[in-house]
Design an enzyme around this catalytic site. Sequence first.
Site, PDB file in Angstrom:
ATOM      1  CB  THR A   9      -0.973  -0.013   1.178  1.00  0.00           C
ATOM      2  OG1 THR A   9      -1.830   1.242   1.262  1.00  0.00           O
ATOM      3  CG2 THR A   9      -0.319   0.088   2.500  1.00  0.00           C
ATOM      4  CG  ASP A  70      -9.589  -2.468  -2.355  1.00  0.00           C
ATOM      5  OD1 ASP A  70      -8.696  -1.351  -2.601  1.00  0.00           O
ATOM      6  OD2 ASP A  70     -10.371  -2.569  -2.949  1.00  0.00           O
ATOM      7  N   GLY A 151      -9.237   9.435   5.325  1.00  0.00           N
ATOM      8  CA  GLY A 151     -10.432   9.194   4.669  1.00  0.00           C
ATOM      9  C   GLY A 151     -11.660   9.650   5.209  1.00  0.00           C
ATOM     10  CG  HIS A 178     -12.619  -1.134   8.566  1.00  0.00           C
ATOM     11  ND1 HIS A 178     -12.772  -0.349   9.267  1.00  0.00           N
ATOM     12  CD2 HIS A 178     -11.963  -0.712   7.361  1.00  0.00           C
ATOM     13  CE1 HIS A 178     -12.247   0.841   8.857  1.00  0.00           C
ATOM     14  NE2 HIS A 178     -11.764   0.711   7.547  1.00  0.00           N
ATOM     15  NE  ARG A 179      -6.763  -0.689   6.687  1.00  0.00           N
ATOM     16  CZ  ARG A 179      -7.541   0.316   6.921  1.00  0.00           C
ATOM     17  NH1 ARG A 179      -7.516   1.006   7.846  1.00  0.00           N
ATOM     18  NH2 ARG A 179      -8.296   0.841   5.909  1.00  0.00           N
TER      19      ARG A 179
END
Length: 193
Positions: A9, A70, A151, A178-179
């Site tokens: 990334t 992603d 973000g 989430h990550r």
Amino acid sequence: MRPILYLATQNKHKVEEISALLKDHFTVRDLSTLAITEEIPETGATLEENSLQKARYIAEKFHVSCLADDSGLEVEALAGAPGVYSARYAGEPKNDQANLELLVKNLVGIAHRRARFVTVLTYFHAGVYHSFEGEIQGEIVEAPRGNQGFGYDPIFQPENEDRTFAEMTLAEKNQIAHRARALEKFKKFLDEN
Ligand code: IMP
């Protein structure tokens, strides 16, 4: 000595979040030590495809073990948008602030604000790919709050919280996000294999 894992990334915030959670398992490296100047291609129609595409690109080009991420934000009232197009919601070139502002605008007057963040991680090692998914449910607030993170963090409030991700420290976000949840599955896989 811990094995070296490259993060496929170019997002320094993702590097920071992932490194904090994997430091006991790997020596985590970002791409600054590899000769890459171009953007990693990301042309899939799903998060899974994009995650795999990014991992494969770095693994095949540099012959290293790597982990790609992603992620997308899916808003129920917008039929799952921006979803896989989260990075370019407001068009090219990709711009986090413009994306966030467009999402706030598109939800003006809409009471149903449920959304979820999803991450698909792809681990490439010894010629094999493995994927891990994590998600967190929440809602989109009416106006941005907080200045941590990146973000869409200032407009995403996880369920059972009264702060947005951008009002949390990195450690707080990494306990529930989430990550982090996808990384927990990855770490379980490592421990079992
Ligand atoms: P990508 O996974 O790098 O393609 O990111 C998709 C989009 O979602 C980008 O606009 C990111 O800024 C945004 N994004 C990804 N993860 C997060 C997060 O944890 N918080 C807020 N925005 C995120």
